[in-house]
Scaffold this motif. Structure first.
Motif, PDB file in Angstrom:
ATOM      1  N   PHE A  71       0.431  -0.603  -0.040  1.00 47.59           N
ATOM      2  CA  PHE A  71       0.019  -0.016   0.201  1.00 47.59           C
ATOM      3  C   PHE A  71       0.755   1.217   0.128  1.00 47.59           C
ATOM      4  N   GLY A  72       1.826   1.185   0.838  1.00 51.41           N
ATOM      5  CA  GLY A  72       3.262   2.379   0.842  1.00 51.41           C
ATOM      6  C   GLY A  72       3.284   2.397  -1.497  1.00 51.41           C
ATOM      7  N   ARG A  73       3.983   1.225  -1.350  1.00 47.44           N
ATOM      8  CA  ARG A  73       4.254   1.621  -2.848  1.00 47.44           C
ATOM      9  C   ARG A  73       3.734   2.347  -3.539  1.00 47.44           C
ATOM     10  N   GLN A  74       2.460   1.599  -3.092  1.00 55.00           N
ATOM     11  CA  GLN A  74       1.411   2.176  -4.126  1.00 55.00           C
ATOM     12  C   GLN A  74       1.560   3.848  -4.058  1.00 55.00           C
ATOM     13  N   SER A  75       0.798   3.678  -2.906  1.00 59.83           N
ATOM     14  CA  SER A  75       0.806   5.393  -2.335  1.00 59.83           C
ATOM     15  C   SER A  75       2.060   5.886  -3.411  1.00 59.83           C
ATOM     16  N   MET A  76       2.634   5.798  -3.160  1.00 57.70           N
ATOM     17  CA  MET A  76       4.359   6.708  -3.508  1.00 57.70           C
ATOM     18  C   MET A  76       4.103   7.064  -5.484  1.00 57.70           C
ATOM     19  N   GLU A  77       3.590   5.701  -5.565  1.00 56.07           N
ATOM     20  CA  GLU A  77       3.726   5.529  -7.787  1.00 56.07           C
ATOM     21  C   GLU A  77       2.471   6.975  -7.681  1.00 56.07           C
ATOM     22  N   LEU A  78       1.428   6.991  -6.922  1.00 52.80           N
ATOM     23  CA  LEU A  78       0.554   8.055  -8.216  1.00 52.80           C
ATOM     24  C   LEU A  78       0.681   8.824  -7.179  1.00 52.80           C
ATOM     25  N   TYR A  79       1.139   9.475  -5.799  1.00 50.87           N
ATOM     26  CA  TYR A  79       1.897  10.965  -5.771  1.00 50.87           C
ATOM     27  C   TYR A  79       2.382  11.124  -6.166  1.00 50.87           C
ATOM     28  N   ASN A  80       3.724  10.506  -7.387  1.00 51.59           N
ATOM     29  CA  ASN A  80       4.601  11.014  -7.902  1.00 51.59           C
ATOM     30  C   ASN A  80       4.120  11.612  -9.385  1.00 51.59           C
ATOM     31  N   SER A  81       2.826   9.658  -9.471  1.00 53.92           N
ATOM     32  CA  SER A  81       2.196  10.819 -11.234  1.00 53.92           C
ATOM     33  C   SER A  81       1.307  12.254 -10.899  1.00 53.92           C
ATOM     34  N   GLU A  82       0.665  12.246  -9.970  1.00 52.62           N
ATOM     35  CA  GLU A  82       0.109  13.791  -9.316  1.00 52.62           C
ATOM     36  C   GLU A  82       0.962  15.188  -9.266  1.00 52.62           C
ATOM     37  N   ASN A  83       2.103  14.843  -9.434  1.00 52.18           N
ATOM     38  CA  ASN A  83       3.260  16.240  -9.670  1.00 52.18           C
ATOM     39  C   ASN A  83       3.012  16.611  -8.490  1.00 52.18           C
ATOM     40  N   ILE A  84       3.129  15.380  -6.842  1.00 51.04           N
ATOM     41  CA  ILE A  84       3.283  15.959  -6.049  1.00 51.04           C
ATOM     42  C   ILE A  84       4.809  15.695  -5.214  1.00 51.04           C
ATOM     43  N   ASN A  85       5.456  16.837  -4.958  1.00 51.14           N
ATOM     44  CA  ASN A  85       6.934  17.062  -4.114  1.00 51.14           C
ATOM     45  C   ASN A  85       6.762  15.802  -3.351  1.00 51.14           C
ATOM     46  N   THR A  86       7.189  14.132  -3.544  1.00 52.80           N
ATOM     47  CA  THR A  86       7.234  13.450  -2.321  1.00 52.80           C
ATOM     48  C   THR A  86       8.460  13.310  -1.080  1.00 52.80           C
ATOM     49  N   ASP A  87       9.491  14.566  -1.186  1.00 56.46           N
ATOM     50  CA  ASP A  87      10.686  14.293  -0.577  1.00 56.46           C
ATOM     51  C   ASP A  87      10.177  13.955   0.638  1.00 56.46           C
ATOM     52  N   TYR A  88       9.364  13.906   1.364  1.00 50.39           N
ATOM     53  CA  TYR A  88       9.090  14.081   2.722  1.00 50.39           C
ATOM     54  C   TYR A  88       7.665  13.098   2.954  1.00 50.39           C
ATOM     55  N   VAL A  89       7.635  12.604   2.364  1.00 47.87           N
ATOM     56  CA  VAL A  89       6.931  11.012   2.182  1.00 47.87           C
ATOM     57  C   VAL A  89       8.200  10.037   3.085  1.00 47.87           C
ATOM     58  N   PHE A  90       7.446   9.697   5.000  1.00 45.74           N
ATOM     59  CA  PHE A  90       8.445   9.108   5.065  1.00 45.74           C
ATOM     60  C   PHE A  90       7.557   7.440   5.210  1.00 45.74           C
ATOM     61  N   SER A  91       9.258   6.417   5.599  1.00 47.45           N
ATOM     62  CA  SER A  91       9.043   4.861   5.038  1.00 47.45           C
ATOM     63  C   SER A  91       8.955   4.423   6.570  1.00 47.45           C
ATOM     64  N   ASP A  92       8.316   4.025   7.385  1.00 46.04           N
ATOM     65  CA  ASP A  92       8.089   3.410   8.766  1.00 46.04           C
ATOM     66  C   ASP A  92       8.214   2.047   8.426  1.00 46.04           C
ATOM     67  N   GLU A  93       9.195   0.770   9.003  1.00 47.69           N
ATOM     68  CA  GLU A  93       9.374  -0.262   9.508  1.00 47.69           C
ATOM     69  C   GLU A  93       8.384  -1.080  10.142  1.00 47.69           C
ATOM     70  N   ASP A  94       7.817  -0.469  11.004  1.00 44.85           N
ATOM     71  CA  ASP A  94       7.609  -0.718  11.945  1.00 44.85           C
ATOM     72  C   ASP A  94       5.805  -0.772  12.230  1.00 44.85           C
ATOM     73  N   HIS A  95       5.489   0.018  11.458  1.00 45.47           N
ATOM     74  CA  HIS A  95       4.021  -0.237  11.309  1.00 45.47           C
ATOM     75  C   HIS A  95       3.673  -0.019   9.805  1.00 45.47           C
ATOM     76  N   PRO A  96       2.373  -0.943   9.634  1.00 48.93           N
ATOM     77  CA  PRO A  96       2.015  -0.519   8.298  1.00 48.93           C
ATOM     78  C   PRO A  96       1.168   1.081   7.763  1.00 48.93           C
ATOM     79  N   SER A  97       1.118   0.656   6.380  1.00 52.46           N
ATOM     80  CA  SER A  97       0.417   1.504   6.290  1.00 52.46           C
ATOM     81  C   SER A  97      -1.387   2.206   6.695  1.00 52.46           C
ATOM     82  N   GLY A  98      -2.087   3.174   6.466  1.00 53.07           N
ATOM     83  CA  GLY A  98      -2.872   2.915   7.284  1.00 53.07           C
ATOM     84  C   GLY A  98      -4.008   2.766   6.438  1.00 53.07           C
ATOM     85  N   VAL A  99      -5.354   1.724   6.592  1.00 52.13           N
ATOM     86  CA  VAL A  99      -6.197   1.609   5.912  1.00 52.13           C
ATOM     87  C   VAL A  99      -7.410   2.637   6.532  1.00 52.13           C
ATOM     88  N   ALA A 100      -8.322   2.309   5.197  1.00 50.24           N
ATOM     89  CA  ALA A 100      -9.969   2.879   6.077  1.00 50.24           C
ATOM     90  C   ALA A 100     -10.863   1.929   5.191  1.00 50.24           C
TER      91      ALA A 100
END
Length: 304
Positions: A71-100
Motif C-alpha cells: 500500500f505504501g509503495r502504491q501510494s508513492m507511485e500515485l503521488y509522483n504521478s500527480e506531480n506532488i513533491n514526495t521528498d518528505y513521504v517517510f517510510s515506517d519499518e514498524d507499522h503498516p500503511s493506514g487503511v480505511a
C-alpha cells in the motif's frame, strides 16, 4: 522524487488505502447487508487534500508516513504521478500503511472506520526534517488523522515564519487554544463547528453564531461548511454565504478534502476568501457525484 525548492502549499497529514463497499443501505450494529459493490482506492484526508491541490494546479509538497508495504509503495507511485513533491513521504519499518473501511449507501452517505497504522507514527522529529519546506511555504494545510502533537508542532513552525496555517478539524475533536492561535483559517463542518463552539449548527444563522465563537479564539477566517446548503464565511467582521451547487450525491467521501485543497489553491492565487470558497464549493460538488476518494477529485479544467 522531485526537486522542488519552494512549495506554495505544504500538506501535512494522513495517507490511507480506502476499501469501499457501496450497498443499498448502511448496516446497523450486528447486521450483515448483502449485495454491495467493492472497490479499493487511495485515500486519507491528507493525501486527498494534496491530490486536490495538485489537480487544481497548485504546487504542493506532501508530508506523511506510510508503511514499508504494498500500500505504501502504491501510494508513492500515485503521488509522483500527480506531480506532488514526495521528498518528505517517510517510510515506517514498524507499522503498516493506514487503511480505511468505508460503507456507502444509495444516498451517498458514508461511515468510515480507520486503522491509522504509520499515520500515528508521524512525529515531531519527522516534521523537524521538513522544517525548511514548511517555513518556505505560503500555506500549510493540515487535518487531524495524525497525532495532535505533530499538528501543533508543524503549526507553530509555520506561524512563527508568517506562513498561513489552514486546518480542516477532522475527525472532530477539541483543539487547544495554542493551536487555534496559530491558525489563519479553519474549515469545520456542522458537527466539528458544534464541538469547537458549543453551538448547535442547523442553519445559516446558527452557523454564523458558531463562527463568531470560534473566531474569538484567535482564528482569522472561519469557514463553516454546511453540506447541501453551502458554506458560511466569517472574515474579520464580515460574513459571506456561498450557496452549494445543486447536484445528485453519489458518494460524499473526500468532498471536504476537495473543498480544503481547492480553497488553499484559490487563496495562494490571490483570490478573495469568497472567490476561493466559491471555487471550492464547485469542486466539492463534482466530487460527490463520483465514487471513491482520490478517484473522485476533479481537475481544474472541469470547473469551467
Amino acid at each position: 522524487m522531485q526537486n522542488v525548492s519552494k512549495s506554495k502549499i505544504v500538506v501535512v497529514g494522513s495517507s490511507n488505502t480506502d476499501m469501499v463497499i457501496k450497498a443499498s443501505r448502511l448496516p446497523v450494529p450486528g447486521e450483515t447487508v448483502i449485495g454491495g459493490e467493492f472497490m479499493m482506492n487511495p485515500g486519507g484526508k491528507g493525501a486527498n487534500q494534496a491530490v486536490a491541490v495538485a489537480r487544481m494546479g497548485g504546487q504542493v509538497t506532501f508530508i506523511t508516513k506510510t508503511g514499508n508495504d504494498l500500500f505504501g509503495r502504491q501510494s508513492m507511485e500515485l503521488y509522483n504521478s500527480e506531480n506532488i513533491n514526495t521528498d518528505y513521504v517517510f517510510s515506517d519499518e514498524d507499522h503498516p500503511s493506514g487503511v480505511a473501511l468505508i460503507s456507502v449507501d444509495v444516498y451517498g452517505e458514508n461511515c468510515i472506520l480507520v486503522a491509522p497504522g504509520a499515520n500515528a507514527a508521524l512525529t515531531t522529529a519527522d516534521i523537524e526534517k521538513a522544517r525548511k519546506e514548511i517555513e518556505e511555504a505560503e500555506i500549510l494545510l493540515m487535518q487531524l488523522e495524525i497525532p495532535m502533537e505533530t499538528v501543533e508542532y508543524a503549526a507553530k513552525i509555520a506561524a512563527e515564519k508568517g506562513v498561513k496555517v489552514a486546518l480542516n478539524p477532522a475527525p472532530a475533536q477539541t483543539l487547544s487554544n495554542e493551536l487555534l492561535k496559530c491558525l489563519y483559517i479553519i474549515t469545520p463542518n456542522k458537527n466539528e463547528a458544534e464541538i469547537l463552539s458549543g453551538i448547535k449548527v442547523r442553519d445559516w444563522d446558527s452557523a454564523q453564531k458558531s463562527a463568531d465563537r470560534i473566531s474569538e479564539k484567535g482564528v482569522d477566517i472561519v469557514v463553516v461548511t454546511l453540506g447541501g446548503l453551502g458554506a458560511l464565511i466569517k472574515e474579520g467582521s464580515s460574513y459571506y454565504r456561498v450557496e452549494a451547487e445543486k447536484v445528485e450525491a453519489m458518494d460524499t467521501t473526500a468532498a471536504g478534502d476537495t473543498f480544503c485543497g481547492t480553497l488553499c489553491v484559490g487563496l495562494s492565487e490571490g483570490m478573495s476568501i469568497e472567490e476561493a470558497v466559491r471555487m471550492a464549493c464547485k469542486a466539492s460538488a463534482i466530487t460527490v457525484t463520483r465514487m471513491g476518494a482520490q478517484a473522485s477529485l476533479p481537475y481544474r479544467h472541469e470547473l469551467t
